[in-house]
Design an enzyme around this catalytic site. Structure first.
Site, mmCIF file in Angstrom:
data_model
loop_
_atom_site.group_PDB
_atom_site.id
_atom_site.type_symbol
_atom_site.label_atom_id
_atom_site.label_comp_id
_atom_site.label_asym_id
_atom_site.label_seq_id
_atom_site.Cartn_x
_atom_site.Cartn_y
_atom_site.Cartn_z
ATOM 1 N N HIS A 121 0.833 -1.204 0.000
ATOM 2 C CA HIS A 121 0.000 0.000 0.000
ATOM 3 C C HIS A 121 0.865 1.250 0.000
ATOM 4 O O HIS A 121 1.729 1.423 0.866
ATOM 5 C CB HIS A 121 -0.945 -0.028 1.207
ATOM 6 C CG HIS A 121 -1.952 -1.131 1.085
ATOM 7 N ND1 HIS A 121 -2.340 -1.913 2.136
ATOM 8 C CD2 HIS A 121 -2.636 -1.576 -0.008
ATOM 9 C CE1 HIS A 121 -3.227 -2.795 1.694
ATOM 10 N NE2 HIS A 121 -3.410 -2.616 0.412
ATOM 11 N N GLU A 132 1.049 -5.192 10.948
ATOM 12 C CA GLU A 132 0.638 -3.783 10.855
ATOM 13 C C GLU A 132 1.495 -3.025 11.872
ATOM 14 O O GLU A 132 1.327 -3.186 13.078
ATOM 15 C CB GLU A 132 -0.844 -3.628 11.208
ATOM 16 C CG GLU A 132 -1.788 -4.353 10.268
ATOM 17 C CD GLU A 132 -2.147 -3.569 9.012
ATOM 18 O OE1 GLU A 132 -1.617 -2.457 8.821
ATOM 19 O OE2 GLU A 132 -2.948 -4.096 8.219
ATOM 20 N N GLU A 179 1.815 3.628 2.982
ATOM 21 C CA GLU A 179 2.370 3.018 4.190
ATOM 22 C C GLU A 179 3.901 3.054 4.130
ATOM 23 O O GLU A 179 4.572 2.027 4.042
ATOM 24 C CB GLU A 179 1.784 1.612 4.349
ATOM 25 C CG GLU A 179 0.265 1.690 4.526
ATOM 26 C CD GLU A 179 -0.470 0.351 4.392
ATOM 27 O OE1 GLU A 179 0.175 -0.702 4.470
ATOM 28 O OE2 GLU A 179 -1.710 0.388 4.211
ATOM 29 N N HIS A 236 2.812 -3.787 6.748
ATOM 30 C CA HIS A 236 1.841 -2.721 6.463
ATOM 31 C C HIS A 236 1.866 -1.765 7.651
ATOM 32 O O HIS A 236 2.532 -2.000 8.641
ATOM 33 C CB HIS A 236 0.419 -3.304 6.366
ATOM 34 C CG HIS A 236 0.171 -4.106 5.135
ATOM 35 N ND1 HIS A 236 -0.620 -3.664 4.112
ATOM 36 C CD2 HIS A 236 0.599 -5.352 4.764
ATOM 37 C CE1 HIS A 236 -0.674 -4.574 3.164
ATOM 38 N NE2 HIS A 236 0.054 -5.626 3.529
#
Ligand code: 0X9
Ligand code: ZN
Length: 432
Positions: free
Chosen positions: A163, A364, A166, A290
């Protein structure tokens, strides 16, 4: 008739020219103190935030916004001209204070990978596994002893930046590659993993998106596929084959969606390259970085049914969380992807686990909440995020060389009550 055609063409030309001239691209990066920015926000619209450094915030502004800031009377502490906005050939920038500060853009990442390859020829090899839609290299750095030969050692795969926005997810894998190579001769733990495994690190899965986020629109997420009708982007983390388009829960058939899954599984060069590469080099374990959320997640993501290896992955996730906690005191919650976040399908880890049967994790990175900045991470966080993930990454690679570390307990249940519920939920789900 002919006259009409000429007139029509002239009108059309006028509109095209007018639109092009009237288009305002952001082209300046300014630094403002956080206190001043709070004052500014009381009367004016938010600016496009890039990152923060200490007390200062950096913003990408167009001519009108710059005038607004100047008119507001607040102090502009720093100002630079952004590299060519929207260019497919981003300007090479390495000094702090450029548009991406200490964050690595596509060119800087490529340069660093090549530099590492040159400095450590026996241990590092840069492999271009394909090209993005806009023609950028999709690069993986292989790190192992006898790097030129394919040895019968476990393949561990680590990837960042599916992404675009990010940015911190580029840094952790990239700095891990650098750390392994620079510390090989100094640290027995590093030597052990480099000698015992073939570590493949791909800091940027979505280079076009990253450059778009850097130069044009900070919150861009997808790749830069043109879908027609002035709609761009496929979410590359919804484009993998396994259970692709299983339902519309968390992935979308509509191009305008932020989670558009593409026209077909592996329709994107960025995912296709990984299909080819990982099929040729099947991973025994993988991590996809991420942000944000502070979570360690594992398949399934497409269904609530626990994966056959949920307990195994739960235990590994617990060990990762524990090591992060011991470095920084930050709690990364862990569990299957759906219990932690939301259902989705076609993501990287579901595919890796579904196709190769090997444990696959989405990490994450911090921060935990939107209120702490969300995607808008600070420069200081680069070193912090790397430091807190380093022991976990070394553990992860070593797991596939030495097996589980039975003597280590997972992270004790977190303090906050909702997180406790969350923790036990996963524990129960994993033990089913
Ligand atoms: O939505 C994603 O692709 C990931 N989160 S992010 O905010 N970085 O976009 C999480 C993927 C986790 N997978 C599933 N929930 N299936
Ligand atoms: Zn993401």
């Amino acid at each position: 008739m002919r006259k009409n055609m000429i007139l029509f063409s002239l009108v059309l030309l006028y509109f095209v020219a007018f639109t092009a001239m009237g288009q305002e691209f952001p082209d300046t990066v300014i630094g403002i103190s956080l206190d001043d920015y709070r004052v500014y926000l009381k009367t004016r619209a938010p600016l496009d935030r890039l990152y923060s450094r200490g007390e200062d915030c950096f913003f990408l502004v167009d001519h009108n916004e710059l005038q607004q800031v100047e008119a507001s009377g607040i102090e502009i502490r720093g100002r630079t001209t952004a590299p060519l906005v929207g260019s497919a050939h981003p300007v090479i920038s390495s000094a702090q204070g450029d548009i991406n500060g200490a964050y690595h853009n596509y060119n800087e990442t490529g340069l660093l990978l090549r530099e590492l390859e040159t400095r450590f020829p026996g241990m590092a090899q840069v492999i271009t596994i394909g090209y993005s839609i806009e023609g950028r290299e999709l690069n993986v750095i292989k790190i192992s002893d006898n790097v030129q030969s394919d040895e019968s050692e476990p393949n561990v795969f680590i990837v960042g930046c599916h992404h675009a926005r990010e940015w911190i997810s580029v840094e952790v894998p990239l700095l891990f590659a650098k750390y392994l190579l620079e510390n090989y001769s100094l640290d027995l733990g590093v030597q052990r993993v480099v000698d015992g495994a073939q570590i493949y690190i791909m800091p940027i899965q979505n280079p076009d998106g990253l450059e778009f986020s850097l130069h044009t629109y900070r919150l861009w997420r997808k790749n830069r596929r043109y879908n027609g009708d002035f709609i761009w982007g496929v979410d590359t983390n919804r484009n993998y084959w396994y259970m692709w388009g299983y339902d519309d829960n968390g992935s979308s058939p509509y191009p305008e969606s932020e989670v558009y899954r593409g026209a077909a599984p592996f329709s994107e060069p960025e995912t296709q390259a990984l299909r080819q590469f990982l099929t040729a080099n099947p991973p025994v374990g993988s991590i996809s970085f991420h942000n944000y959320g502070q979570d360690i997640l594992y398949p399934w993501g497409y269904t609530f049914t626990p994966a056959p290896d949920a307990v195994l992955m739960y235990n590994i996730a617990g060990q990762i969380a524990r090591r992060i906690f011991l470095v920084s005191g930050r709690i990364y919650t862990y569990g299957s992807m759906v219990t932690a976040l939301y259902l989705s399908n076609g993501d990287f880890t579901d595919w890796v686990y579904g196709a190769f049967g090997s444990p696959a994790f989405t990490i994450e990175l911090s921060p935990e909440y939107m209120e702490e900045g969300g995607f808008f991470t600070s420069e200081q966080m680069i070193a912090e995020a790397f430091a807190e993930n380093l022991p976990a990454l070394l553990y992860f690679v070593d797991y596939f060389i030495s097996g589980p570390d039975e003597n280590q307990n997972p992270l004790p249940p977190p303090e906050k009550s909702w997180e406790k519920g969350f923790f036990y939920l996963h524990q129960n789900a994993a033990q089913k």
